[in-house]
Design a protein around this motif. Structure first.
Motif, mmCIF file in Angstrom:
data_model
loop_
_atom_site.group_PDB
_atom_site.id
_atom_site.type_symbol
_atom_site.label_atom_id
_atom_site.label_comp_id
_atom_site.label_asym_id
_atom_site.label_seq_id
_atom_site.Cartn_x
_atom_site.Cartn_y
_atom_site.Cartn_z
ATOM 1 N N ALA A 117 0.841 -1.196 0.000
ATOM 2 C CA ALA A 117 0.000 0.000 0.000
ATOM 3 C C ALA A 117 0.873 1.242 0.000
ATOM 4 N N CYS A 118 0.301 2.361 -0.456
ATOM 5 C CA CYS A 118 0.972 3.657 -0.407
ATOM 6 C C CYS A 118 0.628 4.353 0.902
ATOM 7 N N VAL A 119 1.505 5.234 1.361
ATOM 8 C CA VAL A 119 1.257 5.945 2.614
ATOM 9 C C VAL A 119 1.457 7.448 2.441
ATOM 10 N N LYS A 120 0.678 8.209 3.217
ATOM 11 C CA LYS A 120 0.902 9.639 3.434
ATOM 12 C C LYS A 120 1.430 9.743 4.846
ATOM 13 N N TRP A 121 2.398 10.613 5.058
ATOM 14 C CA TRP A 121 2.980 10.732 6.385
ATOM 15 C C TRP A 121 3.421 12.168 6.604
ATOM 16 N N GLY A 122 3.568 12.545 7.853
ATOM 17 C CA GLY A 122 4.024 13.887 8.143
ATOM 18 C C GLY A 122 3.943 14.209 9.612
ATOM 19 N N GLY A 123 4.221 15.485 9.908
ATOM 20 C CA GLY A 123 4.187 15.918 11.288
ATOM 21 C C GLY A 123 4.444 17.401 11.388
ATOM 22 N N SER A 124 4.406 17.901 12.612
ATOM 23 C CA SER A 124 4.629 19.326 12.836
ATOM 24 C C SER A 124 5.191 19.583 14.222
ATOM 25 N N THR A 125 5.884 20.711 14.335
ATOM 26 C CA THR A 125 6.367 21.219 15.614
ATOM 27 C C THR A 125 6.881 22.636 15.391
ATOM 28 N N GLY A 126 6.781 23.470 16.399
ATOM 29 C CA GLY A 126 7.338 24.815 16.347
ATOM 30 C C GLY A 126 6.817 25.679 15.223
ATOM 31 N N GLY A 127 5.583 25.446 14.782
ATOM 32 C CA GLY A 127 5.009 26.245 13.709
ATOM 33 C C GLY A 127 5.399 25.786 12.320
ATOM 34 N N ALA A 128 6.145 24.701 12.218
ATOM 35 C CA ALA A 128 6.546 24.140 10.927
ATOM 36 C C ALA A 128 5.868 22.793 10.746
ATOM 37 N N SER A 129 5.494 22.482 9.507
ATOM 38 C CA SER A 129 4.847 21.194 9.260
ATOM 39 C C SER A 129 5.275 20.624 7.918
ATOM 40 N N TYR A 130 5.103 19.314 7.787
ATOM 41 C CA TYR A 130 5.381 18.617 6.533
ATOM 42 C C TYR A 130 4.305 17.573 6.332
ATOM 43 N N GLY A 131 3.837 17.449 5.105
ATOM 44 C CA GLY A 131 2.896 16.402 4.743
ATOM 45 C C GLY A 131 3.247 15.875 3.368
ATOM 46 N N SER A 132 3.390 14.589 3.248
ATOM 47 C CA SER A 132 3.766 13.969 1.976
ATOM 48 C C SER A 132 2.527 13.665 1.148
ATOM 49 N N PRO A 133 2.724 13.441 -0.148
ATOM 50 C CA PRO A 133 1.649 12.847 -0.959
ATOM 51 C C PRO A 133 1.651 11.340 -0.682
ATOM 52 N N PHE A 134 0.726 10.606 -1.286
ATOM 53 C CA PHE A 134 0.803 9.147 -1.184
ATOM 54 C C PHE A 134 2.061 8.696 -1.924
#
Length: 104
Positions: free
Chosen positions: A83-100
Protein backbone atom coordinates in the motif's frame (compact mmCIF):
# COMPACT_ATOMS: atom_id res chain seq x y z
CA UNK A 1 11.33 4.68 19.18
CA UNK A 2 9.45 2.48 16.77
CA UNK A 3 11.05 -0.72 18.04
CA UNK A 4 13.46 -3.25 16.64
CA UNK A 5 13.47 -4.09 12.96
CA UNK A 6 12.52 -0.58 11.77
CA UNK A 7 14.74 1.38 9.40
CA UNK A 8 14.44 5.01 8.29
CA UNK A 9 13.25 5.18 4.66
CA UNK A 10 12.48 8.91 4.48
CA UNK A 11 12.62 12.10 6.53
CA UNK A 12 11.78 15.80 6.29
CA UNK A 13 13.21 18.82 8.07
CA UNK A 14 10.69 21.08 9.82
CA UNK A 15 11.81 24.70 9.44
CA UNK A 16 10.00 27.89 10.47
CA UNK A 17 11.41 31.41 10.02
CA UNK A 18 14.72 29.93 8.91
CA UNK A 19 15.13 27.93 12.15
CA UNK A 20 15.09 24.15 12.22
CA UNK A 21 12.31 23.16 14.61
CA UNK A 22 12.59 19.41 14.23
CA UNK A 23 12.46 16.49 11.86
CA UNK A 24 9.82 13.93 10.96
CA UNK A 25 10.87 10.36 10.13
CA UNK A 26 9.19 7.56 8.20
CA UNK A 27 10.42 4.10 9.08
CA UNK A 28 9.57 0.64 7.72
CA UNK A 29 9.85 -2.85 9.15
CA UNK A 30 10.42 -5.41 6.41
CA UNK A 31 9.72 -8.22 8.85
CA UNK A 32 6.10 -7.29 9.57
CA UNK A 33 5.22 -4.79 6.79
CA UNK A 34 4.52 -1.94 9.22
CA UNK A 35 5.40 1.72 8.74
CA UNK A 36 6.09 4.05 11.65
CA UNK A 37 6.24 7.87 11.89
CA UNK A 38 7.95 9.92 14.61
CA UNK A 39 8.45 13.71 14.88
CA UNK A 40 11.48 14.79 16.93
CA UNK A 41 11.84 18.32 18.31
CA UNK A 42 15.01 20.39 17.88
CA UNK A 43 13.78 23.46 19.79
CA UNK A 44 12.09 23.71 23.19
CA UNK A 45 13.36 20.23 23.97
CA UNK A 46 12.30 19.24 27.49
CA UNK A 47 9.45 21.76 27.45
CA UNK A 48 5.93 20.64 26.58
CA UNK A 49 4.96 22.22 23.25
CA UNK A 50 2.63 21.12 20.48
CA UNK A 51 4.03 18.28 18.36
CA UNK A 52 2.29 15.91 15.97
CA UNK A 53 2.97 12.89 13.79
CA UNK A 54 0.60 11.12 11.42
CA UNK A 55 0.44 8.13 9.10
CA UNK A 56 -2.27 7.36 6.57
CA UNK A 57 -2.35 4.12 4.63
CA UNK A 58 -4.19 4.58 1.32
CA UNK A 59 -7.81 3.51 1.73
CA UNK A 60 -7.68 3.57 5.53
CA UNK A 61 -8.24 6.13 8.28
CA UNK A 62 -5.35 8.43 9.23
CA UNK A 63 -3.66 7.72 12.59
CA UNK A 64 -2.32 10.73 14.48
CA UNK A 65 -0.42 11.38 17.69
CA UNK A 66 -0.71 15.04 18.67
CA UNK A 67 -0.37 16.96 21.90
CA UNK A 68 1.95 18.90 24.17
CA UNK A 69 5.09 16.78 24.36
CA UNK A 70 8.59 17.44 25.68
CA UNK A 71 10.63 15.53 23.11
CA UNK A 72 8.67 13.89 20.30
CA UNK A 73 5.31 12.78 18.90
CA UNK A 74 4.67 9.19 17.90
CA UNK A 75 5.40 6.51 17.23
CA UNK A 76 2.39 6.09 14.93
CA UNK A 77 2.38 2.62 13.38
CA UNK A 78 0.23 0.98 10.70
CA UNK A 79 0.40 -2.08 8.49
CA UNK A 80 1.28 -0.85 5.02
CA UNK A 81 2.43 -3.87 3.05
CA UNK A 82 1.45 -3.48 -0.64
CA UNK A 83 0.00 0.00 0.00
CA UNK A 84 0.97 3.66 -0.41
CA UNK A 85 1.26 5.95 2.61
CA UNK A 86 0.90 9.64 3.43
CA UNK A 87 2.98 10.73 6.39
CA UNK A 88 4.02 13.89 8.14
CA UNK A 89 4.19 15.92 11.29
CA UNK A 90 4.63 19.33 12.84
CA UNK A 91 6.37 21.22 15.61
CA UNK A 92 7.34 24.82 16.35
CA UNK A 93 5.01 26.25 13.71
CA UNK A 94 6.55 24.14 10.93
CA UNK A 95 4.85 21.19 9.26
CA UNK A 96 5.38 18.62 6.53
CA UNK A 97 2.90 16.40 4.74
CA UNK A 98 3.77 13.97 1.98
CA UNK A 99 1.65 12.85 -0.96
CA UNK A 100 0.80 9.15 -1.18
CA UNK A 101 4.19 7.51 -1.77
CA UNK A 102 6.49 4.64 -0.75
CA UNK A 103 4.07 2.18 -2.28
CA UNK A 104 5.03 -1.36 -1.34
Amino acid sequence: MCGSGYQVIDSATLTANGIRQGRVYLLYNTGNGYNCVVTLKDTNVGRATTVSAYLEVQGKTRSTDSGAFQYYAGPVRASAAAACVKWGGSTGGASYGSPFEHCG
